[in-house]
Design a protein around this motif. Structure first.
Motif, PDB file in Angstrom:
ATOM      1  N   ASP A  30     -14.021 -21.777  -0.702  1.00  0.00           N
ATOM      2  CA  ASP A  30     -14.701 -23.051  -0.501  1.00  0.00           C
ATOM      3  C   ASP A  30     -15.352 -23.083   0.883  1.00  0.00           C
ATOM      4  N   THR A  31     -14.622 -22.652   1.882  1.00  0.00           N
ATOM      5  CA  THR A  31     -15.150 -22.609   3.249  1.00  0.00           C
ATOM      6  C   THR A  31     -16.351 -21.673   3.339  1.00  0.00           C
ATOM      7  N   TYR A  32     -16.239 -20.506   2.701  1.00  0.00           N
ATOM      8  CA  TYR A  32     -17.326 -19.518   2.701  1.00  0.00           C
ATOM      9  C   TYR A  32     -18.576 -20.074   2.014  1.00  0.00           C
ATOM     10  N   ALA A  33     -18.411 -20.658   0.829  1.00  0.00           N
ATOM     11  CA  ALA A  33     -19.556 -21.203   0.093  1.00  0.00           C
ATOM     12  C   ALA A  33     -20.226 -22.322   0.887  1.00  0.00           C
ATOM     13  N   LYS A  34     -19.441 -23.165   1.529  1.00  0.00           N
ATOM     14  CA  LYS A  34     -20.015 -24.258   2.322  1.00  0.00           C
ATOM     15  C   LYS A  34     -20.754 -23.725   3.543  1.00  0.00           C
ATOM     16  N   ALA A  35     -20.277 -22.619   4.129  1.00  0.00           N
ATOM     17  CA  ALA A  35     -20.984 -22.006   5.257  1.00  0.00           C
ATOM     18  C   ALA A  35     -22.328 -21.442   4.798  1.00  0.00           C
ATOM     19  N   GLU A  37     -24.028 -22.533   2.272  1.00  0.00           N
ATOM     20  CA  GLU A  37     -24.861 -23.697   1.962  1.00  0.00           C
ATOM     21  C   GLU A  37     -25.415 -24.332   3.238  1.00  0.00           C
ATOM     22  N   ARG A  38     -24.568 -24.505   4.254  1.00  0.00           N
ATOM     23  CA  ARG A  38     -25.024 -25.089   5.522  1.00  0.00           C
ATOM     24  C   ARG A  38     -26.113 -24.236   6.166  1.00  0.00           C
ATOM     25  N   LEU A  42     -27.643 -20.148   0.372  1.00  0.00           N
ATOM     26  CA  LEU A  42     -26.958 -20.072  -0.919  1.00  0.00           C
ATOM     27  C   LEU A  42     -27.851 -20.566  -2.045  1.00  0.00           C
ATOM     28  N   TRP A  95     -23.230 -11.665   5.789  1.00  0.00           N
ATOM     29  CA  TRP A  95     -22.568 -12.628   4.907  1.00  0.00           C
ATOM     30  C   TRP A  95     -21.502 -11.942   4.055  1.00  0.00           C
ATOM     31  N   CYS A  99     -17.204 -12.642   3.389  1.00  0.00           N
ATOM     32  CA  CYS A  99     -16.715 -13.037   2.069  1.00  0.00           C
ATOM     33  C   CYS A  99     -15.217 -12.790   1.960  1.00  0.00           C
TER      34      CYS A  99
END
Length: 123
Positions: A30-35, A37-38, A42, A95, A99
């Motif tokens: 979750d933290t990785y996906a949000k990073a 996205e920010r 993504l 990136w 992961c």
């Protein structure tokens, strides 16, 4: 440039991972996906069901063949995909290194050759 970050790792057996380990992994992803996205890179993120849920379709000699399970038996399985749009391979590597799946498996970085976007094929 678009890259697929393909996570490959050994699938754990039933009950092999504690609820705490699973929760920690979910938080890390979750933290990785949000990073991602920010950072605005993504395009999509998908976690796949285990290979036992796989159905494979092939067409040989003019006839389709449907089989349960993956096409090839391997020790590691494709577990998920992050699709990113970054400047170059170095950015994709950066990136991929972050992961969480790289801690227990491998993250394959594959450039996207052609993509269907907004109703048309694009290179």
């Amino acid at each position: 440039m678009r890259y697929a970050l393909l996570m490959h790792y050994r699938e754990p057996g039933e009950g092999e991972l504690s609820e705490e380990v699973i929760a920690d992994a979910m938080l890390a992803f979750d933290t990785y996906a949000k990073a991602l996205e920010r950072a605005g890179v993504l395009l999509s993120a998908d976690v796949l069901h285990p290979t036992e849920a796989t159905t494979t379709v092939t067409r040989r000699e003019g006839a389709p063949r449907v089989q349960d399970g993956p096409f090839a038996e391997t020790k590691e399985a494709l577990a998920g995909v992050f699709l990113v749009d970054v400047a170059d391979l170095d950015a994709a590597i950066g990136w991929a290194e972050r992961c969480p799946g790289a801690q227990w498996g491998a993250v394959e970085i594959r450039p996207v050759a052609t993509a269907f976007i907004d109703g048309a094929w694009r290179r």
